[in-house]
Design an enzyme around this catalytic site. Structure first.
Site, PDB file in Angstrom:
ATOM      1  N   ASP A  30      87.097  71.917  29.779  1.00  0.00           N
ATOM      2  CA  ASP A  30      85.876  71.177  29.445  1.00  0.00           C
ATOM      3  C   ASP A  30      85.045  71.992  28.459  1.00  0.00           C
ATOM      4  OD1 ASP A  30      84.198  68.715  31.112  1.00  0.00           O
ATOM      5  OD2 ASP A  30      83.086  70.011  29.738  1.00  0.00           O
ATOM      6  N   ASN A  86      84.311  60.572  37.907  1.00  0.00           N
ATOM      7  CA  ASN A  86      83.136  59.712  37.818  1.00  0.00           C
ATOM      8  C   ASN A  86      83.596  58.365  37.283  1.00  0.00           C
ATOM      9  OD1 ASN A  86      81.323  61.845  38.544  1.00  0.00           O
ATOM     10  ND2 ASN A  86      81.468  62.642  36.454  1.00  0.00           N
ATOM     11  N   GLN A  93      79.716  58.864  34.421  1.00  0.00           N
ATOM     12  CA  GLN A  93      80.825  58.884  33.450  1.00  0.00           C
ATOM     13  C   GLN A  93      80.266  58.725  32.046  1.00  0.00           C
ATOM     14  OE1 GLN A  93      83.955  55.989  34.132  1.00  0.00           O
ATOM     15  NE2 GLN A  93      85.246  56.859  32.511  1.00  0.00           N
ATOM     16  N   SER A  94      80.673  59.612  31.148  1.00  0.00           N
ATOM     17  CA  SER A  94      80.182  59.547  29.768  1.00  0.00           C
ATOM     18  C   SER A  94      81.308  59.303  28.767  1.00  0.00           C
ATOM     19  CB  SER A  94      79.419  60.825  29.401  1.00  0.00           C
ATOM     20  OG  SER A  94      80.261  61.954  29.517  1.00  0.00           O
ATOM     21  N   VAL A  95      82.541  59.599  29.151  1.00  0.00           N
ATOM     22  CA  VAL A  95      83.691  59.328  28.276  1.00  0.00           C
ATOM     23  C   VAL A  95      84.571  58.306  28.988  1.00  0.00           C
ATOM     24  CG1 VAL A  95      85.682  60.297  27.082  1.00  0.00           C
ATOM     25  CG2 VAL A  95      83.595  61.674  27.319  1.00  0.00           C
ATOM     26  N   HIS A  99      89.501  60.396  33.553  1.00  0.00           N
ATOM     27  CA  HIS A  99      89.753  61.840  33.617  1.00  0.00           C
ATOM     28  C   HIS A  99      89.355  62.372  34.974  1.00  0.00           C
ATOM     29  CE1 HIS A  99      85.739  61.096  31.933  1.00  0.00           C
ATOM     30  NE2 HIS A  99      85.347  62.197  32.545  1.00  0.00           N
ATOM     31  N   HIS A 101      88.024  65.776  36.672  1.00  0.00           N
ATOM     32  CA  HIS A 101      87.480  67.122  36.521  1.00  0.00           C
ATOM     33  C   HIS A 101      88.092  67.992  37.610  1.00  0.00           C
ATOM     34  CE1 HIS A 101      83.752  66.045  34.092  1.00  0.00           C
ATOM     35  NE2 HIS A 101      84.013  64.862  34.626  1.00  0.00           N
TER      36      HIS A 101
END
Ligand code: 5GP
Length: 113
Positions: A30, A86, A93-95, A99, A101
């Site tokens: 990240d 997320n 969640q931003s992308v 995914h 983490h």
């Protein structure tokens, strides 16, 4: 739809610190780590959110979790780590490319907030 930043990383159109790749998934560190060890494992398939999974994705998700255990060993965090997905903007969640983490190397607290 245009590619997300993670699809650009998968396709090596932008640089990243890749620690694993195979025919189904890619793992990279990240860019804004929240723990001494913080990497992301993403499917090559463009699935926006965990909530968008379909039954055909079940083997893929199992594979990703096997990769997580292998990488936890390699990264020296197998004794204790956290896996976070997320799903949706309200969860943080931003992308919008699925995914997981993986965070370790420090004590984790609960609840996560
Ligand atoms: P989310 O908020 O969607 O659960 O997590 C997205 C994660 O992607 C964040 O932890 C963020 O730091 C990371 N990230 C965003 N853009 C990039 C990038 O260009 N390269 C890398 N390596 N990580 C990124």
């Amino acid at each position: 739809m245009s590619d997300t930043i993670f699809m650009k990383i998968i396709n090596k159109e932008i640089p990243s610190d890749i620690i694993h790749e195979d025919d189904q998934c890619v793992a990279f560190r990240d860019v804004n780590p929240q723990a001494p060890v913080h990497f992301l494992v993403v499917p090559r398939k463009a699935i926006p959110r965990l909530q968008d999974l379909s039954p055909e994705d079940e083997p893929l998700i199992g594979h990703i979790h096997s990769v997580i255990t292998l990488l936890a060993d390699k990264e020296g965090i197998a004794e204790g780590y956290r896996v976070v997905a997320n799903s949706g903007a309200s969860a943080g969640q931003s992308v919008f490319h699925l995914h997981f983490h993986v965070l370790g190397g420090r004590p984790m607290h609960w609840p996560p907030g």
